[in-house]
Design a protein around this motif. Structure first.
Motif, PDB file in Angstrom:
ATOM      1  N   VAL A  81      30.923  60.810 -12.109  1.00 54.27           N
ATOM      2  CA  VAL A  81      31.298  60.190 -10.836  1.00 54.27           C
ATOM      3  C   VAL A  81      30.303  60.581  -9.742  1.00 54.27           C
ATOM      4  O   VAL A  81      30.361  60.064  -8.626  1.00 54.27           O
ATOM      5  N   ALA A  82      29.379  61.495 -10.081  1.00 51.50           N
ATOM      6  CA  ALA A  82      28.309  61.896  -9.169  1.00 51.50           C
ATOM      7  C   ALA A  82      27.145  62.380 -10.014  1.00 51.50           C
ATOM      8  O   ALA A  82      27.326  62.810 -11.160  1.00 51.50           O
ATOM      9  N   ALA A  83      25.935  62.297  -9.467  1.00 52.23           N
ATOM     10  CA  ALA A  83      24.751  62.697 -10.233  1.00 52.23           C
ATOM     11  C   ALA A  83      23.665  63.167  -9.280  1.00 52.23           C
ATOM     12  O   ALA A  83      23.608  62.758  -8.115  1.00 52.23           O
ATOM     13  N   CYS A  84      22.792  64.050  -9.768  1.00 51.11           N
ATOM     14  CA  CYS A  84      21.659  64.502  -8.969  1.00 51.11           C
ATOM     15  C   CYS A  84      20.545  64.952  -9.910  1.00 51.11           C
ATOM     16  O   CYS A  84      20.745  65.073 -11.124  1.00 51.11           O
ATOM     17  N   TRP A  85      19.376  65.177  -9.337  1.00 48.61           N
ATOM     18  CA  TRP A  85      18.224  65.675 -10.093  1.00 48.61           C
ATOM     19  C   TRP A  85      17.920  67.090  -9.611  1.00 48.61           C
ATOM     20  O   TRP A  85      17.878  67.346  -8.416  1.00 48.61           O
ATOM     21  N   MET A  86      17.755  68.032 -10.533  1.00 46.16           N
ATOM     22  CA  MET A  86      17.476  69.407 -10.133  1.00 46.16           C
ATOM     23  C   MET A  86      16.700  70.136 -11.223  1.00 46.16           C
ATOM     24  O   MET A  86      16.604  69.660 -12.362  1.00 46.16           O
ATOM     25  N   ILE A  87      16.133  71.258 -10.875  1.00 44.94           N
ATOM     26  CA  ILE A  87      15.442  72.115 -11.840  1.00 44.94           C
ATOM     27  C   ILE A  87      16.462  73.058 -12.449  1.00 44.94           C
ATOM     28  O   ILE A  87      17.109  73.833 -11.744  1.00 44.94           O
ATOM     29  N   LEU A  88      16.623  72.993 -13.763  1.00 48.70           N
ATOM     30  CA  LEU A  88      17.590  73.828 -14.475  1.00 48.70           C
ATOM     31  C   LEU A  88      16.841  74.618 -15.539  1.00 48.70           C
ATOM     32  O   LEU A  88      16.247  74.041 -16.446  1.00 48.70           O
ATOM     33  N   ASN A  89      16.860  75.933 -15.423  1.00 47.62           N
ATOM     34  CA  ASN A  89      16.133  76.812 -16.348  1.00 47.62           C
ATOM     35  C   ASN A  89      14.661  76.431 -16.426  1.00 47.62           C
ATOM     36  O   ASN A  89      14.048  76.429 -17.494  1.00 47.62           O
ATOM     37  N   GLY A  90      14.098  76.085 -15.271  1.00 49.93           N
ATOM     38  CA  GLY A  90      12.676  75.772 -15.207  1.00 49.93           C
ATOM     39  C   GLY A  90      12.305  74.372 -15.644  1.00 49.93           C
ATOM     40  O   GLY A  90      11.125  74.024 -15.691  1.00 49.93           O
ATOM     41  N   VAL A  91      13.301  73.567 -15.962  1.00 48.66           N
ATOM     42  CA  VAL A  91      13.048  72.210 -16.447  1.00 48.66           C
ATOM     43  C   VAL A  91      13.830  71.222 -15.588  1.00 48.66           C
ATOM     44  O   VAL A  91      14.994  71.457 -15.258  1.00 48.66           O
ATOM     45  N   GLY A  92      13.198  70.095 -15.236  1.00 46.90           N
ATOM     46  CA  GLY A  92      13.877  69.076 -14.461  1.00 46.90           C
ATOM     47  C   GLY A  92      14.955  68.386 -15.289  1.00 46.90           C
ATOM     48  O   GLY A  92      14.741  68.048 -16.452  1.00 46.90           O
ATOM     49  N   ASN A  93      16.130  68.183 -14.697  1.00 48.53           N
ATOM     50  CA  ASN A  93      17.246  67.578 -15.418  1.00 48.53           C
ATOM     51  C   ASN A  93      18.074  66.698 -14.499  1.00 48.53           C
ATOM     52  O   ASN A  93      18.191  66.967 -13.304  1.00 48.53           O
ATOM     53  N   CYS A  94      18.640  65.644 -15.093  1.00 52.66           N
ATOM     54  CA  CYS A  94      19.694  64.895 -14.424  1.00 52.66           C
ATOM     55  C   CYS A  94      20.999  65.646 -14.674  1.00 52.66           C
ATOM     56  O   CYS A  94      21.342  65.935 -15.824  1.00 52.66           O
ATOM     57  N   ILE A  95      21.718  65.947 -13.606  1.00 50.90           N
ATOM     58  CA  ILE A  95      22.980  66.670 -13.706  1.00 50.90           C
ATOM     59  C   ILE A  95      24.101  65.717 -13.300  1.00 50.90           C
ATOM     60  O   ILE A  95      23.996  65.021 -12.286  1.00 50.90           O
ATOM     61  N   PHE A  96      25.181  65.710 -14.098  1.00 49.78           N
ATOM     62  CA  PHE A  96      26.272  64.766 -13.874  1.00 49.78           C
ATOM     63  C   PHE A  96      27.585  65.516 -13.651  1.00 49.78           C
ATOM     64  O   PHE A  96      27.904  66.450 -14.392  1.00 49.78           O
ATOM     65  N   ARG A  97      28.343  65.066 -12.636  1.00 47.53           N
ATOM     66  CA  ARG A  97      29.653  65.660 -12.378  1.00 47.53           C
ATOM     67  C   ARG A  97      30.724  64.744 -12.945  1.00 47.53           C
ATOM     68  O   ARG A  97      30.823  63.573 -12.586  1.00 47.53           O
ATOM     69  N   GLY A  98      31.534  65.277 -13.866  1.00 45.86           N
ATOM     70  CA  GLY A  98      32.581  64.495 -14.491  1.00 45.86           C
ATOM     71  C   GLY A  98      33.829  64.429 -13.626  1.00 45.86           C
ATOM     72  O   GLY A  98      33.948  65.120 -12.613  1.00 45.86           O
ATOM     73  N   THR A  99      34.766  63.601 -14.055  1.00 47.05           N
ATOM     74  CA  THR A  99      36.021  63.477 -13.313  1.00 47.05           C
ATOM     75  C   THR A  99      36.827  64.769 -13.342  1.00 47.05           C
ATOM     76  O   THR A  99      37.730  64.956 -12.521  1.00 47.05           O
ATOM     77  N   ASP A 100      36.500  65.677 -14.291  1.00 49.44           N
ATOM     78  CA  ASP A 100      37.205  66.959 -14.364  1.00 49.44           C
ATOM     79  C   ASP A 100      36.594  68.005 -13.437  1.00 49.44           C
ATOM     80  O   ASP A 100      37.048  69.150 -13.404  1.00 49.44           O
ATOM     81  N   GLY A 101      35.538  67.627 -12.689  1.00 52.28           N
ATOM     82  CA  GLY A 101      34.935  68.546 -11.727  1.00 52.28           C
ATOM     83  C   GLY A 101      33.798  69.375 -12.277  1.00 52.28           C
ATOM     84  O   GLY A 101      33.121  70.072 -11.509  1.00 52.28           O
TER      85      GLY A 101
END
Length: 225
Positions: A81-101
């Motif tokens: 229901v939401a998404a962003c781009w960020m560096i995770l463990n030194g690697v770029g990733n699309c991060i997604f927020r589910g309906t469960d939070g």
């Protein structure tokens, strides 16, 4: 900037008029009430999480290089229901927020789901085996090659007198069909002798596997009766 509408997928640089990058869209795409989009820079694709007026989800991934749409299906609690781009463990990733939070990301290296191998299925076809629409055919020989280290796969061949019939047959495992097991590397030639003017090849497996090629010998028979 990426935009989606009932007419297709559009891209625009700052201050420029949006340009349609995909003239074709899945039929299920029509009638979206809203959509959440995010660009996956590493995979060079667009995640599209759409919602129809009745609340039905219509989620897709657009492969920019191949100009292809792929359907995505999520459990109710995992659907983004939401998404962003960020560096995770030194690697770029699309991060997604589910309906469960909870926030999640895709991991291509994951081979199991809570300790259980992923099941997968790919259909190739329909492929014409006859010389013309009025000529019958047969899949005479099959030489399959899988990537090194690949899990074993089950190769199934379904056939019919028409392309639609072959696709329908491939969706029903009770229909008469040929089946063989393929392992990593080049496999021995098998002779299905699966008769029909059109054929669909279905590959099923559990675990990680890699398809390289399937070489077939088609035999042209007499007229369809």
């Amino acid at each position: 900037l990426w935009l989606v509408s009932n007419q297709g997928l559009y891209a625009s640089s700052l201050g420029e008029v949006p340009v349609r990058v995909s003239n074709r869209i899945p039929e299920e795409f029509n009638g979206l009430a809203s959509a959440l989009l995010i660009h996956d820079a590493d995979e060079d694709g667009i995640h599209i999480f759409g919602e129809k007026p009745d609340g039905t989800a219509s989620d897709w991934y657009y492969d920019i290089a191949n100009k292809a749409f792929w359907s995505q299906v999520f459990t109710a609690s995992h659907r983004p229901v939401a998404a962003c781009w960020m560096i995770l463990n030194g690697v770029g990733n699309c991060i997604f927020r589910g309906t469960d939070g909870h926030w999640r990301h895709f991991d291509d290296e994951t081979a199991k789901d809570d300790g259980v191998d992923f099941d997968s299925c790919v259909a190739i076809g329909p492929i014409r085996t006859g010389m013309r629409d009025d000529i019958d055919g047969m899949v005479g020989e099959v030489d399959g090659v899988l990537a090194a280290g690949s899990s074993n796969v089950s190769l199934e061949i379904y056939s019919s007198d028409s392309p639609e019939g072959a696709v329908i047959a491939a969706q029903d495992p009770l229909v008469h069909h040929f089946e063989a097991q393929l392992s990593a590397g080049r496999n021995k030639v098998v002779r299905p002798r699966q008769r029909g003017a059109w054929a669909v090849f279905v590959i099923k497996a559990s675990g990680r596997w890699g398809y390289e090629s399937i070489l077939t010998v088609m035999k042209h028979l007499g007229r369809l009766r």
